[in-house]
Design an enzyme around this catalytic site. Structure first.
Site, PDB file in Angstrom:
ATOM      1  N   TYR A  11     -14.793  -2.471   4.457  1.00 26.74           N
ATOM      2  CA  TYR A  11     -13.683  -1.247   4.070  1.00 26.74           C
ATOM      3  C   TYR A  11     -14.072  -0.986   2.645  1.00 26.74           C
ATOM      4  O   TYR A  11     -14.355   0.054   2.208  1.00 26.74           O
ATOM      5  CB  TYR A  11     -12.475  -1.730   4.346  1.00 26.74           C
ATOM      6  CG  TYR A  11     -11.497  -1.044   3.903  1.00 26.74           C
ATOM      7  CD1 TYR A  11     -11.213   0.737   3.887  1.00 26.74           C
ATOM      8  CD2 TYR A  11     -10.242  -1.557   3.128  1.00 26.74           C
ATOM      9  CE1 TYR A  11     -10.453   1.184   3.366  1.00 26.74           C
ATOM     10  CE2 TYR A  11      -9.157  -0.811   2.885  1.00 26.74           C
ATOM     11  CZ  TYR A  11      -9.484   0.492   2.714  1.00 26.74           C
ATOM     12  OH  TYR A  11      -8.386   1.330   2.465  1.00 26.74           O
ATOM     13  N   THR A  35     -17.577  -8.257  10.186  1.00 33.00           N
ATOM     14  CA  THR A  35     -16.478  -7.446  10.177  1.00 33.00           C
ATOM     15  C   THR A  35     -16.740  -5.983   9.572  1.00 33.00           C
ATOM     16  O   THR A  35     -15.835  -5.222   9.771  1.00 33.00           O
ATOM     17  CB  THR A  35     -15.127  -7.989   9.167  1.00 33.00           C
ATOM     18  OG1 THR A  35     -15.766  -8.327   8.152  1.00 33.00           O
ATOM     19  CG2 THR A  35     -14.556  -9.254   9.896  1.00 33.00           C
ATOM     20  N   ALA A  75     -16.015 -11.776   2.602  1.00 31.56           N
ATOM     21  CA  ALA A  75     -15.021 -12.789   2.692  1.00 31.56           C
ATOM     22  C   ALA A  75     -14.242 -12.598   3.627  1.00 31.56           C
ATOM     23  O   ALA A  75     -14.030 -11.568   4.279  1.00 31.56           O
ATOM     24  CB  ALA A  75     -14.153 -12.599   1.180  1.00 31.56           C
ATOM     25  N   SER A  77     -10.139 -12.684   4.840  1.00 27.92           N
ATOM     26  CA  SER A  77      -9.100 -12.034   3.964  1.00 27.92           C
ATOM     27  C   SER A  77      -7.806 -11.947   4.585  1.00 27.92           C
ATOM     28  O   SER A  77      -6.910 -11.018   4.096  1.00 27.92           O
ATOM     29  CB  SER A  77      -9.681 -10.817   3.345  1.00 27.92           C
ATOM     30  OG  SER A  77      -9.758  -9.641   4.104  1.00 27.92           O
ATOM     31  N   THR A 117      -7.795 -11.790  -5.427  1.00 25.91           N
ATOM     32  CA  THR A 117      -6.773 -11.004  -4.686  1.00 25.91           C
ATOM     33  C   THR A 117      -5.483 -11.481  -5.348  1.00 25.91           C
ATOM     34  O   THR A 117      -5.445 -12.539  -5.879  1.00 25.91           O
ATOM     35  CB  THR A 117      -6.588 -11.752  -3.273  1.00 25.91           C
ATOM     36  OG1 THR A 117      -5.621 -11.176  -2.697  1.00 25.91           O
ATOM     37  CG2 THR A 117      -6.968 -13.132  -3.346  1.00 25.91           C
ATOM     38  N   TYR A 141      -6.046 -18.726   1.824  1.00 24.88           N
ATOM     39  CA  TYR A 141      -7.046 -17.653   1.542  1.00 24.88           C
ATOM     40  C   TYR A 141      -6.782 -17.387   0.098  1.00 24.88           C
ATOM     41  O   TYR A 141      -8.025 -17.447  -0.766  1.00 24.88           O
ATOM     42  CB  TYR A 141      -6.509 -16.386   2.290  1.00 24.88           C
ATOM     43  CG  TYR A 141      -6.808 -15.159   1.876  1.00 24.88           C
ATOM     44  CD1 TYR A 141      -8.318 -14.870   1.487  1.00 24.88           C
ATOM     45  CD2 TYR A 141      -5.884 -14.021   1.337  1.00 24.88           C
ATOM     46  CE1 TYR A 141      -8.850 -13.822   0.899  1.00 24.88           C
ATOM     47  CE2 TYR A 141      -6.632 -12.931   0.328  1.00 24.88           C
ATOM     48  CZ  TYR A 141      -7.916 -12.745   0.413  1.00 24.88           C
ATOM     49  OH  TYR A 141      -8.368 -11.638  -0.171  1.00 24.88           O
ATOM     50  N   PHE A 169      -4.305  -5.950  -5.264  1.00 21.08           N
ATOM     51  CA  PHE A 169      -3.022  -5.895  -4.734  1.00 21.08           C
ATOM     52  C   PHE A 169      -3.198  -5.290  -3.313  1.00 21.08           C
ATOM     53  O   PHE A 169      -4.183  -5.813  -2.456  1.00 21.08           O
ATOM     54  CB  PHE A 169      -2.060  -5.311  -5.581  1.00 21.08           C
ATOM     55  CG  PHE A 169      -1.495  -6.335  -6.667  1.00 21.08           C
ATOM     56  CD1 PHE A 169      -2.438  -6.900  -7.588  1.00 21.08           C
ATOM     57  CD2 PHE A 169      -0.195  -6.845  -6.505  1.00 21.08           C
ATOM     58  CE1 PHE A 169      -1.998  -7.715  -8.391  1.00 21.08           C
ATOM     59  CE2 PHE A 169       0.164  -7.830  -7.485  1.00 21.08           C
ATOM     60  CZ  PHE A 169      -1.071  -8.351  -8.284  1.00 21.08           C
ATOM     61  N   ASP A 286       4.629 -14.264   3.818  1.00 19.43           N
ATOM     62  CA  ASP A 286       4.729 -13.012   3.169  1.00 19.43           C
ATOM     63  C   ASP A 286       5.710 -12.926   2.138  1.00 19.43           C
ATOM     64  O   ASP A 286       6.953 -13.365   2.410  1.00 19.43           O
ATOM     65  CB  ASP A 286       5.266 -11.968   4.226  1.00 19.43           C
ATOM     66  CG  ASP A 286       4.070 -11.380   4.872  1.00 19.43           C
ATOM     67  OD1 ASP A 286       2.876 -11.259   4.511  1.00 19.43           O
ATOM     68  OD2 ASP A 286       4.458 -10.579   5.830  1.00 19.43           O
TER      69      ASP A 286
HETATM   70  N1  UFG Z   1       3.765  -5.229   7.781  1.00 21.74           N
HETATM   71  C1  UFG Z   1       4.338  -4.880   8.678  1.00 21.74           C
HETATM   72  N2  UFG Z   1       3.943  -4.350   9.900  1.00 21.74           N
HETATM   73  C2  UFG Z   1       2.415  -4.541  10.256  1.00 21.74           C
HETATM   74  C3  UFG Z   1       1.465  -4.837   9.017  1.00 21.74           C
HETATM   75  C4  UFG Z   1       2.299  -5.458   7.967  1.00 21.74           C
HETATM   76  O1  UFG Z   1       5.531  -5.065   8.543  1.00 21.74           O
HETATM   77  O2  UFG Z   1       1.967  -4.193  11.232  1.00 21.74           O
HETATM   78  C5  UFG Z   1       4.035  -5.759   6.564  1.00 21.74           C
HETATM   79  C6  UFG Z   1       3.855  -7.235   6.040  1.00 21.74           C
HETATM   80  O3  UFG Z   1       4.821  -8.144   6.496  1.00 21.74           O
HETATM   81  C7  UFG Z   1       4.025  -6.927   4.687  1.00 21.74           C
HETATM   82  C8  UFG Z   1       3.593  -5.611   4.513  1.00 21.74           C
HETATM   83  O4  UFG Z   1       3.780  -4.681   5.587  1.00 21.74           O
HETATM   84  O5  UFG Z   1       5.349  -7.191   4.113  1.00 21.74           O
HETATM   85  C9  UFG Z   1       1.983  -5.484   3.715  1.00 21.74           C
HETATM   86  O6  UFG Z   1       1.266  -6.191   4.803  1.00 21.74           O
HETATM   87  P1  UFG Z   1      -0.380  -6.063   4.789  1.00 21.74           P
HETATM   88  O7  UFG Z   1      -0.762  -6.789   5.954  1.00 21.74           O
HETATM   89  O8  UFG Z   1      -0.681  -4.731   4.909  1.00 21.74           O
HETATM   90  O9  UFG Z   1      -0.824  -6.659   3.585  1.00 21.74           O
HETATM   91  P2  UFG Z   1      -0.514  -7.991   2.844  1.00 21.74           P
HETATM   92  O10 UFG Z   1       0.457  -7.713   1.786  1.00 21.74           O
HETATM   93  O11 UFG Z   1       0.010  -9.155   3.700  1.00 21.74           O
HETATM   94  O12 UFG Z   1      -1.972  -8.442   2.340  1.00 21.74           O
HETATM   95  C10 UFG Z   1      -2.361  -8.170   1.131  1.00 21.74           C
HETATM   96  C11 UFG Z   1      -4.026  -8.180   1.331  1.00 21.74           C
HETATM   97  C12 UFG Z   1      -4.221  -9.602   1.166  1.00 21.74           C
HETATM   98  C13 UFG Z   1      -3.625 -10.276   0.092  1.00 21.74           C
HETATM   99  C14 UFG Z   1      -2.319 -10.151   0.091  1.00 21.74           C
HETATM  100  C15 UFG Z   1      -1.569 -10.659  -1.180  1.00 21.74           C
HETATM  101  O13 UFG Z   1      -4.383  -7.381   2.376  1.00 21.74           O
HETATM  102  O14 UFG Z   1      -5.547  -9.807   1.602  1.00 21.74           O
HETATM  103  O15 UFG Z   1      -1.909  -8.620   0.091  1.00 21.74           O
HETATM  104  O16 UFG Z   1      -0.420 -11.276  -0.607  1.00 21.74           O
HETATM  105  F1  UFG Z   1      -3.973 -11.482   0.176  1.00 21.74           F
END
Ligand code: UFG
Length: 326
Positions: A11, A35, A75, A77, A117, A141, A169, A286
């Site tokens: 991506y 991926t 990676a 991730s 990250t 991770y 982020f 989270d």
């Molecule tokens: N979320 C939902 N529903 C979903 C997907 C996500 O409610 O279907 C919430 C998650 O719980 C979180 C927010 O939306 O609160 C963002 O979630 P993402 O999965 O989109 O992203 P993350 O914040 O978990 O992950 C990102 C990067 C990771 C990195 C992380 C740092 O994708 O690589 O931030 O915390 F490690």
């Protein structure tokens, strides 16, 4: 610049390859397609190979180089997966990157832009996270990326490898021409899941993970940054390394936090449709709020994100999802 892009079928890597092409840089992509998507490599030479195959990597650097710069996106991730299966995170992210670094040393390459990250920081100790924030990752991770950030400092000291670690982020959005975009299987990220839920035939709907966090509306707040703004930062970081010697790190975000419910509301406006969701239990690992202070990247690299409002970011992703080609 002639750039080797490790993970250029993924991506973020594929958007960087297009940005490099548009700025008249030459790129060679190495990807194992675990991926990534072969169709996403459209502006570069492509070599199918795995960074875990260290000798092959050296051969590629010798035969296809010399490169002015290596960018490394290969990676695993996903935070949750890393908690359940840390072995594949340490193998791919740590052992794989050591192979990259050793191949660079063996073939006389000395400039690396490394994908790091926000997960290296762990639980936030401030409203906005700058580079001085402590790095105390709370999952394998984030730990795997922090380990490599530390290795980069040692490899600079001992072998003269110059590097920039860019701590993303929440990367999101797609190429404004909709030629490439975000496509993961399974998809775990918020914005693509919102957009999938907006399609009438999506039976599973959208799950909101936790509505009881200590935030204004109870859902998690994140800093959403457009993938093309990440792309411009990578090119500036690569140019920075041509004249600066060190192991540097920069945080990359918009500096604006949006809650899960705010992102859903913004997507409704962009798409003009209702987006149904259910509230589920919080996801393990989270943090409630993660927002970047990207002042250092702006001041030092001259970086300026162009997509500052969430709706324009969502609009690019929506265009891609309507027309998704891989
Ligand atoms: N979320 C939902 N529903 C979903 C997907 C996500 O409610 O279907 C919430 C998650 O719980 C979180 C927010 O939306 O609160 C963002 O979630 P993402 O999965 O989109 O992203 P993350 O914040 O978990 O992950 C990102 C990067 C990771 C990195 C992380 C740092 O994708 O690589 O931030 O915390 F490690």
């Amino acid at each position: 610049m002639k750039v080797l892009v490790l993970g250029g079928a993924g991506y973020i890597g594929s958007h960087i390859c297009k940005a490099l092409f548009l700025q008249s840089h030459q790129s060679v992509v190495v990807d194992n397609l675990s991926t990534g998507h072969r169709q996403a490599v459209r502006w570069s030479q492509f070599i199918e190979a795995d960074i875990l195959a260290g000798e092959q990597l050296k051969q590629i650097l010798r035969e296809e180089g010399p490169f002015d710069l290596i960018m490394h996106f290969c990676a695993k991730s996903l935070v949750g997966e890393s908690v359940e299966n840390p072995a594949i995170y340490y193998r791919n992210n740590v052992v794989g990157t050591l192979n990259v670094l050793d191949a660079m040393v063996a073939t006389g390459h000395d400039k690396l832009v490394f994908s790091s990250t926000a997960a290296v920081f762990g639980l936030p100790e401030a409203d906005k996270i700058n580079e001085q924030h402590s790095r105390l990752p709370i999952n394998p991770y984030g730990q795997s990326k922090k380990m490599i950030e530390d290795v980069l400092a040692d490899y600079h000291h001992a072998y003269g490898i110059k590097s920039v670690a860019l701590r993303y982020f929440n990367a999101c959005g797609a190429d404004p021409d909709a030629e490439i975009g975000e496509s993961h299987e399974p998809e775990t990220h918020l914005l693509p899941n919102i957009l999938k839920a907006a399609f009438a035939d999506n039976a599973s709907g959208l799950k909101v993970f936790g509505a009881d966090y200590p935030t204004a509306d109870g859902t998690c707040i994140r800093d959403y940054i457009h993938v093309n703004d990440l792309a411009s930062a990578h090119i500036l970081a690569g140019e920075y390394l041509q004249t600066n010697d060190g192991a540097f790190a920069f945080n990359l975000g918009n500096g604006n936090g949006f809650s899960v419910l705010q992102v859903i509301e913004a997507a409704k406006k962009v798409i003009g449709r209702d987006i149904p969701f259910t509230v589920e239990a919080p996801r393990a690992g989270d943090p409630p709020v993660l927002v970047a202070d990207a002042a250092h990247a702006k001041a030092t690299l001259g970086w300026q994100p162009l997509y500052t409002d969430i709706e324009s970011i969502i609009a690019t992703a929506w265009r891609w999802h309507q027309n998704e080609m891989f």
